[in-house]
Design a protein around this motif. Structure first.
Motif, PDB file in Angstrom:
ATOM      1  N   GLY A  95      75.385  19.998 -42.660  1.00 12.37           N
ATOM      2  CA  GLY A  95      76.443  19.100 -42.211  1.00 12.37           C
ATOM      3  C   GLY A  95      77.289  18.596 -43.357  1.00 12.37           C
ATOM      4  O   GLY A  95      78.510  18.457 -43.230  1.00 12.37           O
ATOM      5  N   VAL A  96      76.658  18.316 -44.493  1.00 12.29           N
ATOM      6  CA  VAL A  96      77.401  17.887 -45.677  1.00 12.29           C
ATOM      7  C   VAL A  96      78.327  19.008 -46.139  1.00 12.29           C
ATOM      8  O   VAL A  96      79.507  18.770 -46.473  1.00 12.29           O
ATOM      9  N   SER A  97      77.829  20.229 -46.147  1.00  9.18           N
ATOM     10  CA  SER A  97      78.662  21.375 -46.535  1.00  9.18           C
ATOM     11  C   SER A  97      79.847  21.527 -45.585  1.00  9.18           C
ATOM     12  O   SER A  97      80.963  21.840 -46.013  1.00  9.18           O
ATOM     13  N   GLN A  98      79.604  21.304 -44.301  1.00 10.52           N
ATOM     14  CA  GLN A  98      80.679  21.399 -43.322  1.00 10.52           C
ATOM     15  C   GLN A  98      81.745  20.338 -43.581  1.00 10.52           C
ATOM     16  O   GLN A  98      82.949  20.625 -43.513  1.00 10.52           O
ATOM     17  N   ALA A  99      81.317  19.095 -43.873  1.00 10.99           N
ATOM     18  CA  ALA A  99      82.273  18.019 -44.134  1.00 10.99           C
ATOM     19  C   ALA A  99      83.090  18.306 -45.380  1.00 10.99           C
ATOM     20  O   ALA A  99      84.306  18.075 -45.412  1.00 10.99           O
ATOM     21  N   ARG A 100      82.445  18.812 -46.415  1.00  9.94           N
ATOM     22  CA  ARG A 100      83.166  19.147 -47.638  1.00  9.94           C
ATOM     23  C   ARG A 100      84.156  20.277 -47.395  1.00  9.94           C
ATOM     24  O   ARG A 100      85.271  20.271 -47.921  1.00  9.94           O
TER      25      ARG A 100
ATOM     26  N   THR B 269      72.070  17.445 -25.521  1.00  5.87           N
ATOM     27  CA  THR B 269      72.538  16.060 -25.437  1.00  5.87           C
ATOM     28  C   THR B 269      72.258  15.298 -26.726  1.00  5.87           C
ATOM     29  O   THR B 269      73.137  14.620 -27.279  1.00  5.87           O
ATOM     30  N   VAL B 270      71.032  15.402 -27.204  1.00  9.09           N
ATOM     31  CA  VAL B 270      70.655  14.681 -28.425  1.00  9.09           C
ATOM     32  C   VAL B 270      71.429  15.214 -29.630  1.00  9.09           C
ATOM     33  O   VAL B 270      71.908  14.445 -30.468  1.00  9.09           O
ATOM     34  N   THR B 271      71.573  16.538 -29.706  1.00  6.07           N
ATOM     35  CA  THR B 271      72.211  17.109 -30.893  1.00  6.07           C
ATOM     36  C   THR B 271      73.710  16.812 -30.932  1.00  6.07           C
ATOM     37  O   THR B 271      74.281  16.625 -32.004  1.00  6.07           O
ATOM     38  N   THR B 272      74.369  16.725 -29.756  1.00  2.92           N
ATOM     39  CA  THR B 272      75.791  16.388 -29.762  1.00  2.92           C
ATOM     40  C   THR B 272      76.008  14.938 -30.190  1.00  2.92           C
ATOM     41  O   THR B 272      76.941  14.632 -30.940  1.00  2.92           O
ATOM     42  N   ALA B 273      75.124  14.037 -29.722  1.00  7.34           N
ATOM     43  CA  ALA B 273      75.224  12.633 -30.131  1.00  7.34           C
ATOM     44  C   ALA B 273      74.961  12.486 -31.630  1.00  7.34           C
ATOM     45  O   ALA B 273      75.666  11.756 -32.343  1.00  7.34           O
ATOM     46  N   TRP B 274      73.945  13.191 -32.127  1.00 10.82           N
ATOM     47  CA  TRP B 274      73.644  13.159 -33.565  1.00 10.82           C
ATOM     48  C   TRP B 274      74.833  13.685 -34.360  1.00 10.82           C
ATOM     49  O   TRP B 274      75.210  13.096 -35.386  1.00 10.82           O
ATOM     50  N   THR B 275      75.409  14.791 -33.914  1.00  9.30           N
ATOM     51  CA  THR B 275      76.514  15.407 -34.639  1.00  9.30           C
ATOM     52  C   THR B 275      77.692  14.451 -34.776  1.00  9.30           C
ATOM     53  O   THR B 275      78.295  14.346 -35.844  1.00  9.30           O
ATOM     54  N   LEU B 276      78.028  13.746 -33.699  1.00  6.14           N
ATOM     55  CA  LEU B 276      79.134  12.788 -33.762  1.00  6.14           C
ATOM     56  C   LEU B 276      78.847  11.698 -34.789  1.00  6.14           C
ATOM     57  O   LEU B 276      79.693  11.404 -35.638  1.00  6.14           O
ATOM     58  N   CYS B 277      77.661  11.102 -34.722  1.00  8.49           N
ATOM     59  CA  CYS B 277      77.319  10.028 -35.675  1.00  8.49           C
ATOM     60  C   CYS B 277      77.328  10.543 -37.106  1.00  8.49           C
ATOM     61  O   CYS B 277      77.855   9.878 -38.020  1.00  8.49           O
ATOM     62  N   GLN B 278      76.761  11.732 -37.321  1.00 11.25           N
ATOM     63  CA  GLN B 278      76.711  12.292 -38.661  1.00 11.25           C
ATOM     64  C   GLN B 278      78.111  12.578 -39.199  1.00 11.25           C
ATOM     65  O   GLN B 278      78.413  12.274 -40.361  1.00 11.25           O
ATOM     66  N   ARG B 279      78.970  13.145 -38.361  1.00 11.74           N
ATOM     67  CA  ARG B 279      80.321  13.472 -38.814  1.00 11.74           C
ATOM     68  C   ARG B 279      81.132  12.215 -39.111  1.00 11.74           C
ATOM     69  O   ARG B 279      81.939  12.198 -40.042  1.00 11.74           O
ATOM     70  N   LEU B 280      80.926  11.147 -38.325  1.00 11.93           N
ATOM     71  CA  LEU B 280      81.631   9.891 -38.602  1.00 11.93           C
ATOM     72  C   LEU B 280      81.219   9.333 -39.964  1.00 11.93           C
ATOM     73  O   LEU B 280      82.060   8.839 -40.733  1.00 11.93           O
ATOM     74  N   LEU B 281      79.917   9.393 -40.261  1.00 11.97           N
ATOM     75  CA  LEU B 281      79.435   8.898 -41.549  1.00 11.97           C
ATOM     76  C   LEU B 281      79.956   9.768 -42.697  1.00 11.97           C
ATOM     77  O   LEU B 281      80.394   9.255 -43.740  1.00 11.97           O
ATOM     78  N   LEU B 282      79.917  11.090 -42.507  1.00  9.97           N
ATOM     79  CA  LEU B 282      80.370  11.994 -43.571  1.00  9.97           C
ATOM     80  C   LEU B 282      81.879  11.957 -43.750  1.00  9.97           C
ATOM     81  O   LEU B 282      82.367  12.214 -44.850  1.00  9.97           O
ATOM     82  N   ARG B 283      82.609  11.648 -42.670  1.00 18.61           N
ATOM     83  CA  ARG B 283      84.060  11.549 -42.813  1.00 18.61           C
ATOM     84  C   ARG B 283      84.438  10.405 -43.756  1.00 18.61           C
ATOM     85  O   ARG B 283      85.441  10.471 -44.462  1.00 18.61           O
ATOM     86  N   ARG B 284      83.609   9.342 -43.761  1.00 15.35           N
ATOM     87  CA  ARG B 284      83.846   8.259 -44.712  1.00 15.35           C
ATOM     88  C   ARG B 284      83.582   8.724 -46.143  1.00 15.35           C
ATOM     89  O   ARG B 284      84.271   8.309 -47.084  1.00 15.35           O
ATOM     90  N   ARG B 285      82.576   9.579 -46.290  1.00 13.69           N
ATOM     91  CA  ARG B 285      82.235  10.078 -47.631  1.00 13.69           C
ATOM     92  C   ARG B 285      83.212  11.156 -48.091  1.00 13.69           C
ATOM     93  O   ARG B 285      83.532  11.248 -49.273  1.00 13.69           O
ATOM     94  N   TYR B 286      83.694  11.961 -47.145  1.00 14.23           N
ATOM     95  CA  TYR B 286      84.643  13.026 -47.460  1.00 14.23           C
ATOM     96  C   TYR B 286      85.870  12.893 -46.561  1.00 14.23           C
ATOM     97  O   TYR B 286      86.066  13.679 -45.632  1.00 14.23           O
ATOM     98  N   PRO B 287      86.710  11.869 -46.828  1.00 16.18           N
ATOM     99  CA  PRO B 287      87.873  11.643 -45.956  1.00 16.18           C
ATOM    100  C   PRO B 287      88.906  12.758 -46.090  1.00 16.18           C
ATOM    101  O   PRO B 287      89.025  13.396 -47.142  1.00 16.18           O
TER     102      PRO B 287
END
Length: 243
Positions: free
Chosen positions: A55-60, A222-240
């Motif tokens: 996920g970090v690689s994807q955000a970068r 269901t669980v993985t889509t909810a996790w993905t949204l939360c993770q991407r929101l957090l990583l978007r702050r780190r990699y705007p």
């Protein structure tokens, strides 16, 4: 033809089923009849934790694509009449930046085997020559091995099954809408125009898939889509994305 009839895949299916049964047995004193469902959730969370580096690689990569967008537009204008040269120059630009235009696909590809195995586990009445006792578990009366489409086609869909699937699909669709609103994707000018619309629709396709897979796999989605949204929101702050 059942792919899991082949010995290597049959062994993998057997090991996965045994592992899920062991986890279910461990959780049963605490969760009762929901033990198998909770086991699926635990497996989902474990998979997502392991995929955090992806996920970090994807955000970068998304940040890189957004940063390169002006240069990609320049290449597109320069080589608009030479698609082969445009593709070469685009790939060279990504190589020079140490990035890949396909990095965003990694989380989906990495999870595909897990979803496939869960689908297979709750689809087979017998695994390794033994009765698959995981199929005896349910969520509030909705069997984990039953899909909504399957239940409707066989006339076995009751109010509980409809309600449970309705909740799962509503959550997945709601998360997809939040993803669309909160996470503006980085636009790749070198990509075909039709991909822009596809990117907007893609998050909602998971809700459609959940109708066709066993409830256990629907829980995973269901669980993985909810996790993905939360993770991407957090990583978007780190990699705007650049404005």
């Amino acid at each position: 033809m059942d792919l899991f009839a082949f010995p290597p895949l049959a062994l993998l299916l057997d090991l996965t089923t045994r592992a899920l049964l062991a986890l279910t047995s461990f959780l049963e004193p605490l969760t009762g009849g929901l033990a198998a469902a909770v086991a699926v959730v635990v497996v989902t969370l474990a998979v997502r934790v392991l995929l955090v580096p992806v996920g970090v690689s994807q955000a970068r990569a998304e940040q890189t694509r957004a940063r390169l967008a002006p240069r990609l537009r320049t290449l597109q204008k320069r080589w608009a009449k030479n698609r082969e040269r445009l593709q070469r120059e685009t790939m060279q630009l990504y190589r020079d930046e140490g990035a890949s235009p396909f990095a965003g696909c990694l989380p989906v590809l990495a999870q595909a085997p897990v979803v496939g195995l869960l689908y297979a586990v709750f689809l087979h009445p017998q695994v390794g020559g033994h009765v698959n006792t995981l199929l005896e578990y349910d969520v509030l009366g909705a069997p984990l091995g039953r899909s909504l489409v399957g239940a409707l086609s066989t006339g076995t869909a009751d109010a509980t099954t409809l309600a449970v699937f309705a909740v799962l699909v509503a959550v997945i669709a709601g998360v997809a809408e939040l993803t669309r609103r909160l996470l503006r994707p980085a636009v790749d000018p070198s990509a075909p125009a039709w991909t822009t619309g596809m990117v907007g629709i893609l998050p909602f396709t998971t809700a459609g898939v959940a109708l066709f897979v066993p409830l256990a796999a629907g829980l995973y989605l269901t669980v993985t889509t909810a996790w993905t949204l939360c993770q991407r929101l957090l990583l978007r702050r780190r990699y705007p994305l650049p404005r």
